[in-house]
Scaffold this motif. Structure first.
Motif, PDB file in Angstrom:
ATOM      1  N   GLU A 139     -13.743  17.188 -90.917  1.00 24.33           N
ATOM      2  CA  GLU A 139     -14.085  18.438 -91.587  1.00 24.33           C
ATOM      3  C   GLU A 139     -13.921  18.368 -93.102  1.00 24.33           C
ATOM      4  N   HIS A 140     -13.176  17.382 -93.583  1.00 25.05           N
ATOM      5  CA  HIS A 140     -12.984  17.251 -95.034  1.00 25.05           C
ATOM      6  C   HIS A 140     -14.013  16.329 -95.689  1.00 25.05           C
ATOM      7  N   GLY A 141     -14.803  15.632 -94.902  1.00 27.42           N
ATOM      8  CA  GLY A 141     -15.895  14.842 -95.436  1.00 27.42           C
ATOM      9  C   GLY A 141     -15.467  13.631 -96.248  1.00 27.42           C
ATOM     10  N   TYR A 142     -16.348  13.258 -97.182  1.00 21.28           N
ATOM     11  CA  TYR A 142     -16.207  12.026 -97.960  1.00 21.28           C
ATOM     12  C   TYR A 142     -16.115  12.372 -99.448  1.00 21.28           C
ATOM     13  N   CYS A 143     -15.566  11.461-100.241  1.00 23.03           N
ATOM     14  CA  CYS A 143     -15.616  11.648-101.683  1.00 23.03           C
ATOM     15  C   CYS A 143     -15.870  10.303-102.366  1.00 23.03           C
ATOM     16  N   THR A 144     -16.616  10.369-103.455  1.00 18.37           N
ATOM     17  CA  THR A 144     -16.945   9.175-104.232  1.00 18.37           C
ATOM     18  C   THR A 144     -15.694   8.483-104.738  1.00 18.37           C
ATOM     19  N   ASP A 145     -14.685   9.268-105.140  1.00 25.04           N
ATOM     20  CA  ASP A 145     -13.416   8.694-105.600  1.00 25.04           C
ATOM     21  C   ASP A 145     -12.897   7.637-104.633  1.00 25.04           C
ATOM     22  N   ASP A 146     -12.803   7.992-103.354  1.00 21.57           N
ATOM     23  CA  ASP A 146     -12.223   7.080-102.368  1.00 21.57           C
ATOM     24  C   ASP A 146     -13.179   5.959-101.997  1.00 21.57           C
ATOM     25  N   VAL A 147     -14.471   6.265-101.876  1.00 20.04           N
ATOM     26  CA  VAL A 147     -15.435   5.214-101.548  1.00 20.04           C
ATOM     27  C   VAL A 147     -15.431   4.148-102.643  1.00 20.04           C
ATOM     28  N   ALA A 148     -15.330   4.579-103.892  1.00 22.60           N
ATOM     29  CA  ALA A 148     -15.295   3.625-104.999  1.00 22.60           C
ATOM     30  C   ALA A 148     -14.060   2.740-104.924  1.00 22.60           C
ATOM     31  N   ARG A 149     -12.908   3.349-104.640  1.00 26.45           N
ATOM     32  CA  ARG A 149     -11.688   2.548-104.486  1.00 26.45           C
ATOM     33  C   ARG A 149     -11.811   1.608-103.291  1.00 26.45           C
ATOM     34  N   GLY A 150     -12.515   2.066-102.261  1.00 24.09           N
ATOM     35  CA  GLY A 150     -12.753   1.189-101.122  1.00 24.09           C
ATOM     36  C   GLY A 150     -13.563  -0.025-101.514  1.00 24.09           C
ATOM     37  N   LEU A 151     -14.593   0.190-102.358  1.00 21.57           N
ATOM     38  CA  LEU A 151     -15.405  -0.948-102.798  1.00 21.57           C
ATOM     39  C   LEU A 151     -14.581  -1.911-103.644  1.00 21.57           C
ATOM     40  N   VAL A 152     -13.633  -1.392-104.403  1.00 19.19           N
ATOM     41  CA  VAL A 152     -12.743  -2.276-105.183  1.00 19.19           C
ATOM     42  C   VAL A 152     -11.978  -3.216-104.265  1.00 19.19           C
ATOM     43  N   VAL A 153     -11.310  -2.675-103.251  1.00 18.63           N
ATOM     44  CA  VAL A 153     -10.424  -3.528-102.453  1.00 18.63           C
ATOM     45  C   VAL A 153     -11.200  -4.491-101.569  1.00 18.63           C
ATOM     46  N   VAL A 154     -12.319  -4.063-101.004  1.00 18.13           N
ATOM     47  CA  VAL A 154     -13.058  -5.001-100.148  1.00 18.13           C
ATOM     48  C   VAL A 154     -13.718  -6.091-100.993  1.00 18.13           C
ATOM     49  N   SER A 155     -14.087  -5.763-102.233  1.00 18.14           N
ATOM     50  CA  SER A 155     -14.695  -6.774-103.101  1.00 18.14           C
ATOM     51  C   SER A 155     -13.670  -7.774-103.602  1.00 18.14           C
TER      52      SER A 155
ATOM     53  N   SER B 238     -29.466   9.668-114.388  1.00 15.43           N
ATOM     54  CA  SER B 238     -28.811   9.604-115.694  1.00 15.43           C
ATOM     55  C   SER B 238     -27.557   8.742-115.679  1.00 15.43           C
ATOM     56  N   GLY B 239     -27.134   8.305-114.481  1.00 18.76           N
ATOM     57  CA  GLY B 239     -25.926   7.501-114.368  1.00 18.76           C
ATOM     58  C   GLY B 239     -24.699   8.274-113.970  1.00 18.76           C
ATOM     59  N   ALA B 240     -24.798   9.601-113.859  1.00 20.86           N
ATOM     60  CA  ALA B 240     -23.679  10.417-113.383  1.00 20.86           C
ATOM     61  C   ALA B 240     -23.596  10.333-111.854  1.00 20.86           C
ATOM     62  N   PHE B 241     -22.494  10.846-111.303  1.00 21.45           N
ATOM     63  CA  PHE B 241     -22.266  10.770-109.852  1.00 21.45           C
ATOM     64  C   PHE B 241     -21.850  12.116-109.290  1.00 21.45           C
ATOM     65  N   ARG B 242     -22.321  12.404-108.084  1.00 19.32           N
ATOM     66  CA  ARG B 242     -21.728  13.470-107.283  1.00 19.32           C
ATOM     67  C   ARG B 242     -20.438  12.933-106.671  1.00 19.32           C
ATOM     68  N   ASN B 243     -19.535  13.846-106.288  1.00 16.59           N
ATOM     69  CA  ASN B 243     -18.255  13.397-105.745  1.00 16.59           C
ATOM     70  C   ASN B 243     -18.076  13.730-104.274  1.00 16.59           C
ATOM     71  N   ARG B 244     -18.540  14.881-103.814  1.00 13.23           N
ATOM     72  CA  ARG B 244     -18.170  15.334-102.474  1.00 13.23           C
ATOM     73  C   ARG B 244     -19.377  15.490-101.558  1.00 13.23           C
ATOM     74  N   LEU B 245     -19.288  14.805-100.427  1.00 16.88           N
ATOM     75  CA  LEU B 245     -20.315  14.859 -99.397  1.00 16.88           C
ATOM     76  C   LEU B 245     -19.674  15.373 -98.118  1.00 16.88           C
ATOM     77  N   SER B 246     -20.241  16.430 -97.540  1.00 18.62           N
ATOM     78  CA  SER B 246     -19.705  16.962 -96.288  1.00 18.62           C
ATOM     79  C   SER B 246     -20.066  16.036 -95.134  1.00 18.62           C
ATOM     80  N   TYR B 247     -19.412  16.255 -93.991  1.00 16.53           N
ATOM     81  CA  TYR B 247     -19.642  15.378 -92.848  1.00 16.53           C
ATOM     82  C   TYR B 247     -21.078  15.472 -92.333  1.00 16.53           C
ATOM     83  N   ASP B 248     -21.748  16.601 -92.617  1.00 19.59           N
ATOM     84  CA  ASP B 248     -23.156  16.721 -92.215  1.00 19.59           C
ATOM     85  C   ASP B 248     -24.104  16.177 -93.280  1.00 19.59           C
ATOM     86  N   ARG B 249     -23.561  15.366 -94.206  1.00 16.14           N
ATOM     87  CA  ARG B 249     -24.337  14.644 -95.216  1.00 16.14           C
ATOM     88  C   ARG B 249     -25.013  15.576 -96.217  1.00 16.14           C
ATOM     89  N   ARG B 250     -24.305  16.585 -96.649  1.00 18.12           N
ATOM     90  CA  ARG B 250     -24.803  17.468 -97.693  1.00 18.12           C
ATOM     91  C   ARG B 250     -23.853  17.408 -98.884  1.00 18.12           C
TER      92      ARG B 250
END
Length: 352
Positions: A43-59, A86-98
């Protein structure tokens, strides 16, 4: 062997980082932000903050298992979907991909560039390197007014410069990141650019060290090292880490002891590893050992801060022990810290 809290009991090696819980929190869209104990909370979905940190550690994994490389693919796809033209990012994606927010240049922009830069420099998959560099370059022309966001972006720029030393966009971003952080105060009792320590503070010192090293600016590098030495020193109690709490600390105000967050420990481990590499001084590895020790119980309550059965990191240290929820940020902090254990000899830790 037993020991009084804070007194070294024995030398032991850091456990290898586990990606089991990170995989549990991930799906084909991204990385779920929160968990109740070890169960992801959709119910809390995803955030770019954490996905980015995830890409750091797996890389950072030098020989990633296929499952870990698959996580890199998912995280990279998420970040490129989050980025606008423009190079900016959204941060929060709900579990239903919105998406629930608009593209912007907050911390998540900086962390996205950190993740992309790390993938561009370190991924073992050439196509990931290429796509990550393209997305990094798209975002690297932007600037955030927030020093933390700039510091995270600067960490990504420093990664790109590892593989592409003449990259002009990365060099400019790293220099601007250090400028955004600023120079430490001349007061030896508060050797920091601002009168308030917030979160992931060691990352600010780290980017100044990296910028000074890249620019061959001895004074700038020394300023970053002075910041890091002061920050680490004020978070040591009887040889163990007692990191600043989530509330931070303002100069002249009482300092709270809890709640301590794993992100502070991971940022310190990263910065100390960078300082060791920049100076060739192995004494900085003590900060890495103390950071690993914090997760293994060498902290203010003697609590182990990860779940060996799941591989997840606990969300925070309270006066009563760990917050047993195992969300993405804390698990990523655990993995990032343990990754540094590969290059560091055995460390001191206490038992209870």
């Amino acid at each position: 062997m037993t020991a009084v809290l804070g007194v070294p009991a024995r030398r032991r090696q850091a456990p290898a980082p586990s990606f089991a819980h990170l995989a549990r929190l991930s799906d084909d869209t991204g990385l779920l932000e929160h968990a109740r104990h070890a169960v992801p909370r959709r119910e809390h979905g995803y955030c770019t903050d954490d996905v980015a940190r995830g890409l750091v550690v797996v890389s950072r994994e030098p020989e990633p298992a296929p499952a870990v490389l698959r996580l890199a693919e998912v995280y990279l796809s998420f970040l490129t979907h989050a980025q606008d033209d423009s190079g900016a990012f959204r941060n929060r994606l709900s579990y239903d991909r919105r998406w629930t927010d608009d593209p912007a240049l907050g911390d998540w922009w900086g962390r996205a560039l950190w993740g992309l830069g790390t993938a561009a420099a370190r991924s073992t998959a050439p196509w990931i390197q290429q796509e990550a560099l393209y997305a990094f370059e798209l975002g690297a022309g932007r600037r955030s007014p927030a020093p933390h966001a700039m510091a995270f972006a600067g960490l990504g720029a420093a990664e790109v410069l590892r593989r592409h030393p003449e990259h002009p966009g990365a060099a400019a971003l790293l220099a601007d990141a250090a400028a955004a952080v600023g120079w430490p105060d001349s007061d030896p009792l508060w050797s920091w650019p601002r009168r308030h320590l917030a979160y992931a503070s060691a990352a600010l010192a780290e980017v100044v060290i990296l910028a000074g090293t890249a620019q061959q600016d001895i004074a700038l590098r020394a300023a970053g090292l002075r910041m890091l030495s002061w920050l680490r020193g004020l978070q040591l109690v009887d040889g163990r880490l007692s990191v600043l709490p989530a509330a931070g600390w303002r100069h002249g105000s009482p300092r709270q002891q809890y709640d301590q967050q794993p992100i502070e420990v991971a940022a310190l481990a990263d910065a100390c590893a960078t300082a060791a590499a920049a100076t060739g001084d192995p004494a900085w590895h003590d900060g890495v050992r103390q950071s690993i020790g914090w997760f293994l119980g060498d902290n203010d309550t003697g609590a182990v801060m990860w779940d060996r059965a799941t591989g997840g990191g606990y969300d925070g240290l309270t006066p009563y022990g760990p917050n047993l929820n195992q969300g993405a940020e804390s698990t990523l902090a655990l993995i990032a810290t343990l990754q540094h254990g590969r290059g560091v000899a055995g460390f001191r830790a206490t038992g209870r």
